[in-house]
Design an enzyme around this catalytic site. Sequence first.
Site, PDB file in Angstrom:
ATOM      1  N   CYS A 148       5.371  -6.112   1.647  1.00 46.73           N
ATOM      2  CA  CYS A 148       5.685  -4.681   1.665  1.00 46.73           C
ATOM      3  C   CYS A 148       5.005  -3.992   2.855  1.00 46.73           C
ATOM      4  O   CYS A 148       5.339  -4.260   4.001  1.00 46.73           O
ATOM      5  CB  CYS A 148       5.317  -4.049   0.317  1.00 46.73           C
ATOM      6  N   TYR A 149       4.018  -3.123   2.606  1.00 47.63           N
ATOM      7  CA  TYR A 149       3.291  -2.476   3.704  1.00 47.63           C
ATOM      8  C   TYR A 149       2.676  -3.535   4.618  1.00 47.63           C
ATOM      9  O   TYR A 149       2.636  -3.370   5.845  1.00 47.63           O
ATOM     10  CB  TYR A 149       2.199  -1.571   3.133  1.00 47.63           C
TER      11      TYR A 149
ATOM     12  N   SER B 161     -23.400  -6.188 -25.671  1.00 51.16           N
ATOM     13  CA  SER B 161     -22.628  -5.103 -26.276  1.00 51.16           C
ATOM     14  C   SER B 161     -21.874  -5.570 -27.511  1.00 51.16           C
ATOM     15  O   SER B 161     -21.386  -4.756 -28.288  1.00 51.16           O
ATOM     16  CB  SER B 161     -21.628  -4.554 -25.252  1.00 51.16           C
TER      17      SER B 161
ATOM     18  N   GLY C  97     -19.280  -7.444 -26.900  1.00 45.78           N
ATOM     19  CA  GLY C  97     -17.989  -7.711 -26.292  1.00 45.78           C
ATOM     20  C   GLY C  97     -17.937  -9.099 -25.675  1.00 45.78           C
ATOM     21  O   GLY C  97     -18.932  -9.824 -25.608  1.00 45.78           O
TER      22      GLY C  97
ATOM     23  N   HIS D 247       7.860  -7.114  -3.697  1.00 43.96           N
ATOM     24  CA  HIS D 247       6.631  -7.577  -4.353  1.00 43.96           C
ATOM     25  C   HIS D 247       6.924  -8.842  -5.164  1.00 43.96           C
ATOM     26  O   HIS D 247       7.427  -8.762  -6.285  1.00 43.96           O
ATOM     27  CB  HIS D 247       6.081  -6.489  -5.276  1.00 43.96           C
TER      28      HIS D 247
ATOM     29  N   ASP E 277     -17.316 -10.064 -22.434  1.00 43.40           N
ATOM     30  CA  ASP E 277     -17.902 -10.283 -21.107  1.00 43.40           C
ATOM     31  C   ASP E 277     -19.398 -10.550 -21.162  1.00 43.40           C
ATOM     32  O   ASP E 277     -19.883 -11.537 -20.605  1.00 43.40           O
ATOM     33  CB  ASP E 277     -17.613  -9.082 -20.202  1.00 43.40           C
TER      34      ASP E 277
ATOM     35  N   GLU F  69       4.819 -10.676  -6.634  1.00 43.18           N
ATOM     36  CA  GLU F  69       3.816 -10.869  -7.686  1.00 43.18           C
ATOM     37  C   GLU F  69       4.179 -10.236  -9.022  1.00 43.18           C
ATOM     38  O   GLU F  69       3.588 -10.591 -10.058  1.00 43.18           O
ATOM     39  CB  GLU F  69       2.447 -10.330  -7.217  1.00 43.18           C
TER      40      GLU F  69
ATOM     41  N   GLY G  23       0.834  -1.200   0.000  1.00 42.82           N
ATOM     42  CA  GLY G  23       0.000   0.000   0.000  1.00 42.82           C
ATOM     43  C   GLY G  23       0.863   1.240   0.000  1.00 42.82           C
ATOM     44  O   GLY G  23       2.057   1.176   0.327  1.00 42.82           O
TER      45      GLY G  23
ATOM     46  N   LYS H  71     -10.408 -11.217 -16.547  1.00 43.15           N
ATOM     47  CA  LYS H  71     -10.632 -11.267 -17.990  1.00 43.15           C
ATOM     48  C   LYS H  71     -10.093 -12.558 -18.611  1.00 43.15           C
ATOM     49  O   LYS H  71     -10.767 -13.195 -19.429  1.00 43.15           O
ATOM     50  CB  LYS H  71      -9.960 -10.056 -18.657  1.00 43.15           C
TER      51      LYS H  71
END
Length: 545
Positions: free
Chosen positions: A100-101, A245, A247, A190, A249, A192, A69, A399
Site C-alpha cells: 500500500c503506502y 495480576s 492474568g 493488504h 501475561d 495480511e 499508512g 498474546k
Amino acid sequence: MGSASASSLPTSAGAGENLVLILDFGSQYTQLITRRVRQLGVLSLCVSGTAPLSSLTGLRPRAVILSGGPHSVHASGAPSFPEGFLDFAAEAGAHVLGVCYGMQLLVQSLGGAVEAGERQEYGDMEVETTATSSALYGENGVGNRQSVWMSHGDEVVRLPQGFEVVARSVQGAIAAIEHREKRFYGLQYHPEVTHSTQGKETLRRFLFDVCGIKADWKIQDVLDEEIKNIKSMVGTDEHVICALSGGVDSTVAATLVHNAIGDRLHCVFVDNGLLRYKEKERVMSTFNSDLHLPVTCIDASEQFLSKLKGVKDPEMKRKIVGKEFIAVFDEFAHMLEQQTGKRLEYLVQGTLYPDVIESCPPPGSGMTHSHTIKSHHNVGGLPEDMKLKLIEPLKLLFKDEVRKLGSILNIPESFLKRHPFPGPGLAVRIPSGDVTEGNALEVLRQADEIYVQAIRDAGLYDTIWQAFAVLLPVETVGVQGDQRTYGYPVILKAITSEDGMTADWYYFERKFLADVSNRICNNVRGVNRVCLEITSKPPATVEWE
C-alpha cells in the site's frame, strides 16, 4: 512505533539468517503483518519506518516489508525510510516488499510517479494477474482474479525503470509490481487481512519461494533462549520481584523466570477488593498447587476501598488504584529486603510485543520516538529509589504466542484461556459510580459469575475473546413478587476478536440470553433489569471506562 536492535534478538530463534523486518509507517494493520509472518514460522520484528539507520546496525534481514499508512507520499512531513536504507537492504541481500503506502513510497523513492487517483479504492476489490510469469503469483497466472482489501486514494502512474506490472485492479489501477533483479516488489492492497482471500498464500510465496527463507522460528527456541539470558543476567545471590495480576501475561513471565532462578523469585498477589467472584482463591490455588510459584497474597482491600469511597470519576479511580498498588508493592519490597538481607535488583514484567510497538508515537506524527513501555504494563510508575532493572521475557511475543509458551511451561490450559481482566478491576465496570456505595461490588460479582459460568456451561467460553457484566449505578423500576422494586440494571457484554484491537459483539441464541437474564434477576438481590450490549470496537472500546 517500536524498534529492535541486534542485541535484543533471540539468537537461537534464527534471527540472524531468517529474519523479516517490518518497517512501520502507521498502518492499523502493521501488527497483523508481523503476526502473519510469524504464523508462517518466520521471526518478524516491527521497527519504526522513520527510525535512524543506526538502529538497524547488526541486522541482516532476508526480507523487509514496508507497511501501509494513512499518509500521502506527497504530503509535507510524510514518513519515509531513512537515508541509506535502500543501500542497506542491497548490502544485506534483502528482498523488499512495499504494501500500500509502502509500495508508493518505494516507487517514488526510485524515480517513479504517484498521483491522486481518479477513483479511490477502499474495501473489497478484485484484482487480475496480468503477467504470464511472476514471482508473487507464479506461472500461468494471466487472467486469474482474486478478492483483496484496498485502502488507497493515491495510485502509481509511472513505474521506475526495470519494474513490471504483474496485477491490476478491475478499475485499472496498478495492484502489484516487481523488479526481480533488484529484489523489489509491491502490492497496492493488504495481503495480511482476511478479506484478501489469497493474501496469506502471496506472503507465503514471497517469503519461501522468492526470498528463500526457512520456517525455523519456534516458541521452544524463545523459551530456551530466555532462560539462558535470565540465568546469565541475574547473579547467583541476586533476588527478583514480580507482581502477579492473576492474568496470563504476568503468570507466564513469572513461571519462566522461576524455571530459570528458582525461589530467588518473589511474587506478590494483591487483593485490592476489586476482584471477580472468588478470584483470589482461584488464582492462588493455581499458583500454589499447579505452578508451585513462591507467591505472597496481600489483602489490601480495605486500603483500596477506603481511598475509592465517594470517587466516581473514572480516571481518578484508575489513578487511585495505581497509586495504592505502588504503596503496597513498595512496602512488600522493603519487607523482602529486610528478610533476605539483600537489595532487590530486578523486576519481572509481562510486557508483550504490542506494548513495545505501541509505546512509540506513530510515524508522521511529528513526535520524537520513545521506547518506554506503556504505563499500564509497568507496575504503574515505581518509586525512583527502588531503581529496579527490568526482566521482560515476553517482550518479543504476541498474546497467542504467550499462550503457546505457557502451554510448554505446563500452565493449565484453562488458565491460559482466561479472558482478559482490567488492572483497575471492577472499579471500571461500575461506570461513573462509587464502587463502595451499598453492595454494588457484590451484586456485580454475582451477576458476572452467573453470566460467565453460563457461557462455560454452554461450551462457548473459548470461542469468545472476552465476556463480562457491567453494573450501571442507577436504580430502575421493576416488579418482583407483585411489588414495585428499584434495582440496578446489569449490562452483559461478549466480544469476538483476534487480537483485541478490533472486536465484534457475540451473537447469542435467544434462549441462552433469556435463561441468563432470568437467573440473574432471580438470584442476585438488587437487580431487576438485564441488557445486552451490541456495539463493536470501534466505535466502542472493550471496557466501559
